[in-house]
Design an enzyme around this catalytic site. Structure first.
Site, PDB file in Angstrom:
ATOM      1  N   SER A 537       0.761  -1.288  -0.001  1.00  0.00           N
ATOM      2  CA  SER A 537      -0.054   0.090   0.021  1.00  0.00           C
ATOM      3  C   SER A 537       0.978   1.162  -0.089  1.00  0.00           C
ATOM      4  O   SER A 537       2.011   1.331   0.715  1.00  0.00           O
ATOM      5  CB  SER A 537      -1.096   0.052   1.031  1.00  0.00           C
ATOM      6  OG  SER A 537      -1.567   1.097   1.363  1.00  0.00           O
ATOM      7  N   TYR A 550      -4.183  -0.289   9.536  1.00  0.00           N
ATOM      8  CA  TYR A 550      -3.931  -0.535   8.263  1.00  0.00           C
ATOM      9  C   TYR A 550      -2.517  -0.361   7.897  1.00  0.00           C
ATOM     10  O   TYR A 550      -2.010  -1.243   7.406  1.00  0.00           O
ATOM     11  CB  TYR A 550      -4.659  -0.060   7.311  1.00  0.00           C
ATOM     12  CG  TYR A 550      -4.792  -0.186   5.736  1.00  0.00           C
ATOM     13  CD1 TYR A 550      -5.220  -1.308   5.227  1.00  0.00           C
ATOM     14  CD2 TYR A 550      -4.082   0.835   4.990  1.00  0.00           C
ATOM     15  CE1 TYR A 550      -4.844  -1.698   3.716  1.00  0.00           C
ATOM     16  CE2 TYR A 550      -3.915   0.532   3.690  1.00  0.00           C
ATOM     17  CZ  TYR A 550      -4.246  -0.754   2.994  1.00  0.00           C
ATOM     18  OH  TYR A 550      -3.960  -0.852   1.716  1.00  0.00           O
TER      19      TYR A 550
END
Length: 653
Positions: A537, A550
């Site tokens: 990510s 996250y």
């Protein structure tokens, strides 16, 4: 066997050729009649050519078409008078025959005519059907096969001793059929090969085939030559490491990665454990054309080197100069623990091998129950395996897709980036296993090179079961794409609960750790080196507020990948990471959510989607393509890389 003819259905198939298509498909529906391109059919039609002259044309099944799905375009139109003249020649080589057939077609773009075209032409009937019916082949592969066929059919058929398909068979049939045909004749049996039927209409020819094959089936039933239903308990034990090792050994012999499918059914296990398996399985294929797919005999057990030596001896005993030897690896393996394994250059070929040998098991078992199974000699089988026409195909062979014979596993594969990764890998020739907690993964594709498995990747037992099934399906693992993950709603650290933190970590980090650990032994056995691609990510180099769990999970995963690269490099396994950002064509991003986020930043939806330096939209497909490329040769010298795919993000830069 029952006729499937339906008058209502025939209305969709007008004309003589239309009915030829219809009954060809009826035959192709029944795998006990034809398998994977086997068999052929024809119809003779009088047509007016461009000069206004009438011609007699034979429409015969073209090469590359399957009877089950054939269309009018799959039939090759060849001028009959020329074919009848060819049948009178003393000799005609295979290359000469192919040339004569092609140059006497009336449609240049038609497929190459069947090698049995001349044989169809010399039979004086409008419609001709040819199948490799299991029941007939079973009876002809016994020591007294001729006598049994005579007993079953009397003068209803003309019997032709085995002759290799092509011109010699057509010429022999032309002579023998005309001498032996009677007014009662409705078919012709080619020993160790198959059966013909014919008639003045499509229905007559088709139903005569059903009638003839039914007689053979009745004969087998009468003589108790139908093997009983197997009753065996399958032992549940992990086999994935054994299978991956076997696939690796096979790939070393072939010189290219192979797909290995395992079939541990009561039938295959019972057959592989027979006391006489060393005799009955080593006779040869049920019909010679199967050798192209299955080789002459299967490997018993797992001694691949011994099989290779025996195959090389077989070739040397029968080969002539200038012959291109095929790879010596088996295509069928019979093992008391594994049952039956099928080997192919890709998943489709392996599926065809398995299908053919599944029928071969029935034929061998029935022939043995009737008398004993007796296939053609090794010399006859070799002649088909190394046929001039097959050798020509080898010389022409095009370049296969880059991942042909390789196996990929993708997590989170039912939607978004995971689904795109599956598509990109399939497009490059890989066999793909897709895991997802969404049951729709099981129906994502219906094709032999895809296996969708419902799996909760946070459940270690579910992962182990999925890997076992994946390796049983395709034989091993070459590429691992770790994509499954969750992006929870924004939440500050001060408000983040332990439960929510652990949930994100269990999916985004722990599950991937387990997958990497359990896949490592399989990736070590990848014939061309293992590859792992992790979907990270943008939040790893540039985290944002409200995404603590996250961002931390993806950062930890990235660190895990770096350590894996350090540890696994010596084993030829490369491990790389992709960091996407703002991929909006996924289920998470509805139109309402997109509009709300765009409004928050004072942007249009389009502007929000392209809010990066390059002003491009990053799609799932783009990420999937990069993931696939990272498994390919362009990244052969790269490991531990972290590649952004975000259109250029100022914070990352």
């Amino acid at each position: 066997m029952k006729s499937l003819w339906n008058d209502r259905e025939t209305k969709e198939y007008p004309g003589d050729l239309g009915l030829r298509v219809y009954t060809s498909r009826l035959l192709g529906r029944n795998p006990s009649l034809v398998l994977h391109g086997g068999g052929n059919t024809s119809v003779k039609i009088r047509e007016t050519n461009i000069l206004g002259k009438e011609e007699d044309i034979l429409y015969v099944k073209g090469s590359g078409w399957d009877l089950a799905t054939i269309e009018a375009a799959g039939f090759s139109p060849v001028r009959i008078p020329h074919l009848l003249e060819l049948a009178k020649l003393e000799t005609l080589s295979d290359p000469e025959m192919v040339n004569e057939l092609k140059t006497n077609m009336t449609r240049a773009i038609a497929p190459a005519p069947s090698v049995e075209t001349i044989l169809h032409a010399i039979l004086p009937y409008k419609y001709v059907d040819h199948t490799h019916a299991d029941a007939v082949v079973t009876i002809t592969n016994t020591p007294n096969g001729v006598e049994r066929i005579q007993e079953i059919y009397g003068n209803r058929v003309v019997i032709i001793p085995y002759i290799m398909p092509g011109f010699d068979l057509a010429r022999a049939c032309a002579q023998r059929f005309s001498a032996e045909v009677t007014e009662d004749t409705i078919g012709m049996v080619l020993m160790n090969h198959g059966i013909f039927s014919f008639g003045s209409t499509a229905k007559e020819s088709y139903e005569r085939m059903i009638q003839l094959v039914s007689r053979a089936e009745d004969y087998l039933h009468k003589h108790n030559a139908i093997p009983p239903t197997p009753n065996i308990t399958q032992e549940e034990k992990p086999l994935r490491h054994s299978l991956a090792t076997l696939r690796y050994q096979l790939s070393q012999i072939t010189g290219f990665p192979v797909i290995l499918t395992t079939h541990r059914t009561p039938k295959t296990l019972t057959f592989a454990r027979r006391d006489d398996i060393g005799t009955i399985s080593q006779q040869g294929p049920a019909t010679p054309d199967h050798v192209i797919r299955t080789k002459r005999i299967p490997l018993l057990g797992r001694d691949i080197n011994a099989y290779t030596t025996a195959y090389n001896d077989y070739v040397h005993a029968h080969a002539s100069e200038g012959l291109t030897q095929l790879d010596p690896a088996p295509r069928v393996i019979l093992d008391p623990e594994l049952g039956m394994c099928a080997v192919g250059k890709n998943a489709q070929q392996a599926a065809i091998v398995a299908d053919i040998y599944d029928h071969t098991i029935d034929i061998i078992s029935a022939a043995t129950a009737l008398d004993s199974y007796q296939a053609l000699s090794a010399k006859n089988i070799f002649a088909v395996e190394y046929w001039d026409l097959e050798q020509a195909k080898l010389r022409k062979g095009g370049k296969p897709p880059v991942f042909t014979g390789e196996v990929a596993l993708v997590t989170g594969a039912a939607s978004g980036i995971g689904k795109a990764c599956v598509a990109s890998l399939l497009q490059r020739g890989a066999a793909v296993v897709g895991l997802d907690i969404n049951t729709e993964i099981e129906t994502l594709y219906s094709r032999p090179d895809f296996c969708g498995i419902t799996c909760d990747v946070t459940d270690e037992n579910a992962i182990l079961q999925a890997l076992e099934r994946a390796v049983e399906k395709f034989g091993g693992l070459d590429m691992l794409v770790l994509n499954a993950g969750i992006f929870p709603a924004g939440c500050s650290i001060a408000q983040l609960s332990n439960e929510d933190w652990r949930k994100v970590m269990s999916i985004n980090l722990d599950a991937n750790f387990t997958l990497m650990r359990e896949c490592h032994p399989l990736l070590k056995l990848a014939p061309q080196g293992g590859r792992v691609v992790v979907i990270g990510s943008k939040n790893v180099p540039a985290p944002g507020p409200g995404a603590a769990a996250y961002s931390a999970s993806k950062a930890a995963l990235t660190q895990l990948v770096r350590v894996a690269a350090l540890e696994w490099g010596k084993e030829g396994i490369r491990v790389n990471t992709i960091h996407p950002n703002a991929v909006f064509d996924t289920g998470v991003w509805t139109e309402e959510v997109l509009q709300a986020r765009a409004n928050h930043y004072g942007l249009t939806v389009e502007g929000y989607k392209t809010n990066n330096l390059l002003k491009v939209e990053v799609t799932s497909q783009a990420v999937g393509e990069l993931a696939a490329e990272m498994c390919g040769s362009l990244f052969a010298n790269t490991t531990a890389a972290q590649v952004p795919i975000d259109g250029g993000n100022e914070r990352v830069i």
